[in-house]
Enzyme design. Structure first.
Site, short mmCIF file in Angstrom:
data_model
loop_
_atom_site.label_atom_id
_atom_site.label_comp_id
_atom_site.label_asym_id
_atom_site.label_seq_id
_atom_site.Cartn_x
_atom_site.Cartn_y
_atom_site.Cartn_z
N LYS A 211 53.30 23.45 63.27
CA LYS A 211 54.75 23.29 63.34
C LYS A 211 55.39 24.68 63.30
CE LYS A 211 57.96 19.96 61.26
NZ LYS A 211 58.20 19.17 60.06
O1 G3P Z 1 60.39 17.23 58.51
C1 G3P Z 1 61.61 17.57 59.04
C2 G3P Z 1 62.75 16.62 58.78
O2 G3P Z 1 62.33 15.31 58.96
C3 G3P Z 1 63.53 16.88 57.52
O3 G3P Z 1 64.32 15.79 57.15
O4 G3P Z 1 65.71 14.61 55.47
O5 G3P Z 1 65.15 17.03 55.12
O6 G3P Z 1 66.77 16.35 56.89
P1 G3P Z 1 65.56 15.96 56.09
#
Ligand code: G3P
Length: 217
Positions: A87
């Site tokens: 990633k």
């Molecule tokens: O893994 C990346 C993403 O899904 C992060 O989500 O909830 O931290 O905005 P969030």
């Protein structure tokens, strides 16, 4: 649409995997920190454990931001297991690195995507996956799902092979809307996946069936 779980929590990964519908896992440094995973060896071991639990693509994020170190770190992550997807953040050196990984047979997930322009760059560089953050766009007063529709249209017209991995999912309706918009993958917290199960009429109907079953038991 493939289902990934967006967590580094082993119990939640196991619960989703046991449902039989899990296609992979995404993690990020914040999710790893939340689980208290500390130190390089522990992080590498945690990724290995996830790879042994789930037969699917597992995203492991680099924390370097310059080309040379992203490559060095990505190579180490990719060597953990054949299912690791490196990633890489949507930055200038990240795009260069994604192109290098793509030319050298290492699969990538371009993360922190918030615009169609960034999605085009990720596809041009040969990213395997590209992750638009739906929830964070909604949180900032814009429409995350609109971006998924726009990228789907661009990728289809242009024939880009990069898969749209909808991330930052906040609720079951996000998952439904991503399926409708043609996302290739949705990475979700466990709660949002389990939320898809719920309907009050299902609960009422089942209670009635079980009650009536007593009449001929
Ligand atoms: O893994 C990346 C993403 O899904 C992060 O989500 O909830 O931290 O905005 P969030």
């Amino acid at each position: 649409m493939k289902f990934f779980i967006d967590t580094a929590n082993l119990a939640q990964i196991k619960e989703a995997n046991d449902l039989g519908i899990l296609d992979g896992v995404t993690t990020n440094p914040s999710l790893m920190a939340k689980e208290g995973v500390k130190g390089n060896d522990a992080v590498m071991q945690h990724y290995k454990t996830i790879c042994e639990m789930v037969d699917g693509d597992i995203s492991a994020e680099v924390i370097s931001t310059d080309f040379e170190n992203i490559i060095a770190e990505g190579k180490k992550l990719a060597a953990i297991h054949k299912n690791i997807v490196v990633k890489v953040p949507m930055i200038k050196d990240g795009i260069k690195a994604i192109k290098w990984f793509s030319d050298n047979g290492i699969r990538t997930n371009c993360t922190l995507v918030f615009s169609a322009g960034q999605a085009i760059l990720a596809a041009k560089a040969g990213a395997t996956y590209m992750s638009p953050f739906i929830g964070r766009i909604d949180d900032s007063g814009w429409d995350g799902m609109e971006l998924i529709h726009q990228i789907r249209q661009i990728y289809s017209i242009q024939g880009f092979k990069t898969e749209i991995l909808a991330a930052s999912i906040r609720n079951p309706n996000h998952i439904i809307k991503c399926a409708e918009a043609g996302a290739d993958v949705c990475t979700c917290p466990l709660d949002s996946i389990l939320g898809l199960l719920k309907h009050p009429l299902t609960d009422i109907g089942l209670a009635k069936f079980l009650e009536d079953a007593q009449k001929f038991a």
